[in-house]
Design a protein around this motif. Structure first.
Motif, short mmCIF file in Angstrom:
data_model
loop_
_atom_site.label_atom_id
_atom_site.label_comp_id
_atom_site.label_asym_id
_atom_site.label_seq_id
_atom_site.Cartn_x
_atom_site.Cartn_y
_atom_site.Cartn_z
N UNK A 1 0.86 -1.17 0.00
CA UNK A 1 0.00 0.00 0.00
C UNK A 1 0.90 1.23 0.00
N UNK A 2 0.84 2.00 -1.08
CA UNK A 2 1.61 3.23 -1.18
C UNK A 2 0.76 4.37 -0.67
N UNK A 3 1.39 5.29 0.02
CA UNK A 3 0.69 6.43 0.59
C UNK A 3 1.45 7.70 0.25
N UNK A 4 0.78 8.63 -0.42
CA UNK A 4 1.37 9.95 -0.65
C UNK A 4 1.28 10.70 0.68
N UNK A 5 2.42 11.07 1.22
CA UNK A 5 2.41 11.76 2.52
C UNK A 5 2.55 13.26 2.35
N UNK A 6 3.21 13.69 1.28
CA UNK A 6 3.29 15.11 0.96
C UNK A 6 3.38 15.26 -0.55
N UNK A 7 2.93 16.40 -1.01
CA UNK A 7 3.08 16.75 -2.42
C UNK A 7 3.10 18.27 -2.49
N UNK A 8 3.90 18.77 -3.42
CA UNK A 8 3.94 20.22 -3.59
C UNK A 8 4.05 20.55 -5.07
N UNK B 1 -5.59 12.83 -1.06
CA UNK B 1 -6.54 11.72 -1.04
C UNK B 1 -6.80 11.20 -2.45
N UNK B 2 -6.91 12.08 -3.43
CA UNK B 2 -7.11 11.66 -4.81
C UNK B 2 -5.89 10.91 -5.34
N UNK B 3 -4.71 11.41 -5.02
CA UNK B 3 -3.47 10.74 -5.43
C UNK B 3 -3.43 9.33 -4.83
#
Length: 154
Positions: free
Chosen positions: A94-101, A113-115
């Motif tokens: 299970x991959x989880x995006x923890x941050x994005x900028x 959440x969409x990612x």
């Protein structure tokens, strides 16, 4: 049936069981993807979307950081950085995006959440198409992702 024949039959059955049981047991396998392999892979060097370019993957202990450039009509260009972690749940990664900028500005939680919803489906399908079995563990180091999984019964 006399005792001698019964004993011989039991010995034969036990011998067959010793041969068959290991064949039914689960086999543990390990798949290692190096940072160089990932960065030289087709999907990184040739992103599915034409608007995405300059993709690079930086493995760090416990996480993966992905950098990319997104170019849209009218010359809009955005620099994107996303950080992901991996865990194992029910035999799957299970991959989880923890941050994005985007251009240094953190994206809202609803975008994360969409990612995450997109990643869950796409990664599960990719790994299942390449490797049968159940994932036991996933480890991310500075230079590799190591996936341990089992195949067969067990």
């Amino acid at each position: 049936m006399n005792a001698r024949k019964l004993f011989l039959l039991l010995v034969v059955v036990a011998a067959l069981a010793l041969v068959i049981v290991p064949a039914l047991a689960a086999e543990t396998r390990v798949k290692t993807l190096t940072e160089d392999e990932i960065n030289n892979s087709y999907r990184v060097t040739n992103p599915a979307r034409r608007s995405v370019s300059n993709v690079s993957v930086d493995l760090q202990p416990g996480q993966v950081v992905v950098y990319s450039t997104h170019t849209y009509p009218r010359g809009r260009v955005y620099q994107v950085m996303s950080t992901f972690t991996a865990s194992v749940s029910n035999g799957r990664i299970v991959w989880q995006a923890v941050t994005a900028s985007v251009d240094g500005q953190t994206v809202p939680q609803e975008v994360l959440n969409q990612i995450n919803a997109w990643i869950d489906a796409s990664w599960r399908n990719y790994f299942k198409s390449k490797h049968s079995g159940r994932v036991v563990s996933v480890e991310i180091s500075e230079d590799a992702i190591t996936i341990t999984y089992t195949v067969g019964r067990g």
